[in-house]
Design an enzyme around this catalytic site. Structure first.
Site, short mmCIF file in Angstrom:
data_model
loop_
_atom_site.label_atom_id
_atom_site.label_comp_id
_atom_site.label_asym_id
_atom_site.label_seq_id
_atom_site.Cartn_x
_atom_site.Cartn_y
_atom_site.Cartn_z
N CYS A 107 -67.31 -4.33 -68.63
CA CYS A 107 -66.86 -4.95 -69.83
C CYS A 107 -67.89 -6.30 -70.21
O CYS A 107 -68.77 -6.56 -69.40
CB CYS A 107 -65.54 -5.66 -69.73
SG CYS A 107 -65.63 -6.55 -68.45
N GLU A 161 -57.33 -14.00 -60.19
CA GLU A 161 -57.22 -14.37 -61.49
C GLU A 161 -55.76 -14.99 -61.76
O GLU A 161 -55.71 -16.18 -62.46
CB GLU A 161 -57.31 -13.29 -62.51
CG GLU A 161 -57.13 -13.75 -64.18
CD GLU A 161 -57.23 -12.39 -65.04
OE1 GLU A 161 -57.96 -11.42 -64.87
OE2 GLU A 161 -56.52 -12.54 -66.05
N THR A 178 -55.38 -10.52 -67.59
CA THR A 178 -55.98 -9.98 -68.46
C THR A 178 -55.95 -8.44 -68.21
O THR A 178 -56.36 -7.63 -69.36
CB THR A 178 -57.44 -10.30 -68.50
OG1 THR A 178 -57.94 -10.38 -67.08
CG2 THR A 178 -57.65 -11.70 -68.95
N SER A 201 -60.18 -2.75 -57.30
CA SER A 201 -60.43 -3.42 -58.53
C SER A 201 -58.92 -3.05 -59.28
O SER A 201 -58.57 -2.00 -59.24
CB SER A 201 -61.27 -2.82 -59.24
OG SER A 201 -61.00 -2.48 -60.96
N SER A 202 -58.49 -4.11 -59.81
CA SER A 202 -57.09 -4.03 -60.44
C SER A 202 -57.11 -3.11 -61.57
O SER A 202 -56.27 -2.25 -61.79
CB SER A 202 -56.73 -5.54 -60.72
OG SER A 202 -55.91 -5.41 -62.06
S1 SF4 Z 1 -61.08 -10.54 -69.14
FE1 SF4 Z 1 -61.86 -9.20 -67.57
S2 SF4 Z 1 -61.89 -7.06 -68.34
FE2 SF4 Z 1 -61.98 -8.39 -70.06
S3 SF4 Z 1 -63.89 -8.82 -70.78
FE3 SF4 Z 1 -63.54 -10.53 -69.21
S4 SF4 Z 1 -63.99 -9.70 -67.26
FE4 SF4 Z 1 -63.89 -8.15 -68.64
#
Ligand code: SF4
Length: 283
Positions: free
Chosen positions: A13, A126, A168, A224-225
């Site tokens: 991402c 996070e 997220t 990884s979640s």
């Molecule tokens: S919040 Fe997480 S999944 Fe979304 S862009 Fe950022 S790093 Fe990637």
């Protein structure tokens, strides 16, 4: 011949791509790099960076002399951030801007009288980071059942001003149910939609694929979640296998499946996805 469909949203991402590029750029310039925790949840990338000289540290005093600290995409607690800023050490903040935005929401909207509710995994870095920005009480729930029992146990939360955010990578489907119940049970709640759009897009594409395919392959780190969530999202619809590399496919019998879907977590490099894709197409 099998039909193999690769999800358009599979792979890095925006946030992960940014963090990985920042780290590789530093390593390429010969800079000593120490990452606070693994920079992303992908063992192959971590091993490659380690080979190029990156060191994973858990505490600041473990950093190699003269090294640049990289803060990973998940972010870190505000106290640790202050410690780094005050230490005079060189650092590069690769916290994803979407995670930073949640820090800001929580810091600006919470108070001693305004508790924060976080939808997510209480042990995930996070969530630990987000929690640290709360100025008052904080409650964490991992699904709708936990949310409802939390509100039943703490009835005062149903009347007072509260703010609610989500990790997220929280499941978009579960979040929708949670929001419905918050609106039903709470009179003064402020809900912030903080699920990352990349995650949401990846999850919906995975659902669609898993409904039309005979089996799904999820490529990504087992820790990884978002990879784990992709697996649980797909396995209700069809047999679903999580693999970290194409090599692992050798022990999986895919012969009975004619149509196979492939998706990958946000930390999975394109090279591994390609290897898996090629393997399945030729098996
Ligand atoms: S919040 Fe997480 S999944 Fe979304 S862009 Fe950022 S790093 Fe990637």
């Amino acid at each position: 011949m099998k039909e193999v469909i690769l999800a358009k949203s599979a792979g890095f991402c925006f946030g992960v791509n940014r963090a990985v590029e920042l780290a590789y750029n530093l390593l390429g310039d010969g800079v000593k790099v120490s990452t606070l925790g693994p920079i992303i949840h992908n063992q192959q990338v971590i091993d490659d960076m380690a080979e190029k000289g990156a060191k994973i540290i858990e505490k600041l005093d473990e950093a190699a002399t003269e090294s640049t600290i990289i803060i990973r995409t998940h972010g870190i607690p505000c106290t640790l951030m202050k410690e780094i800023e005050n230490s005079g050490m060189k650092f590069l903040d690769a916290t994803c801007p979407f995670v930073k935005k949640i820090h800001k929401i929580v810091a600006e909207n919470s108070s001693r009288d305004i508790p924060v509710l976080i939808a997510g995994d209480d042990k995930h870095p996070e969530v630990v980071g987000i929690k640290s920005y709360s100025k008052g009480e904080t409650f964490i729930f991992k699904n709708n059942d936990e949310l409802v029992s939390l509100l039943k146990k703490n009835k005062v939360l149903c009347q007072k001003g509260i703010i609610i955010v989500a990790q997220t990578t929280f499941s978009a489907k579960e979040w929708k149910i949670c929001k419905k119940n918050i609106n039903l049970l709470c009179t003064n709640a402020k809900i912030f939609d903080t699920i990352c759009s990349a995650t949401h897009k990846r999850q919906s594409e995975a659902v669609t694929l898993s409904l039309e395919c005979d089996a799904m392959l999820i490529v990504g780190g087992r820790h990884s979640s978002n990879t784990q969530k992709l697996k649980s999202t797909c396995e209700v619809n069809c047999p679903t296998f999580l693999v970290e590399t194409a090599e692992e496919l050798k022990s999986i019998d895919l012969s009975e499946f004619d149509k196979i879907g492939i998706t990958a977590g946000a930390s999975t490099p394109a090279s591994i996805i390609k290897e898996v894709h090629n393997y399945v197409r030729n098996c």
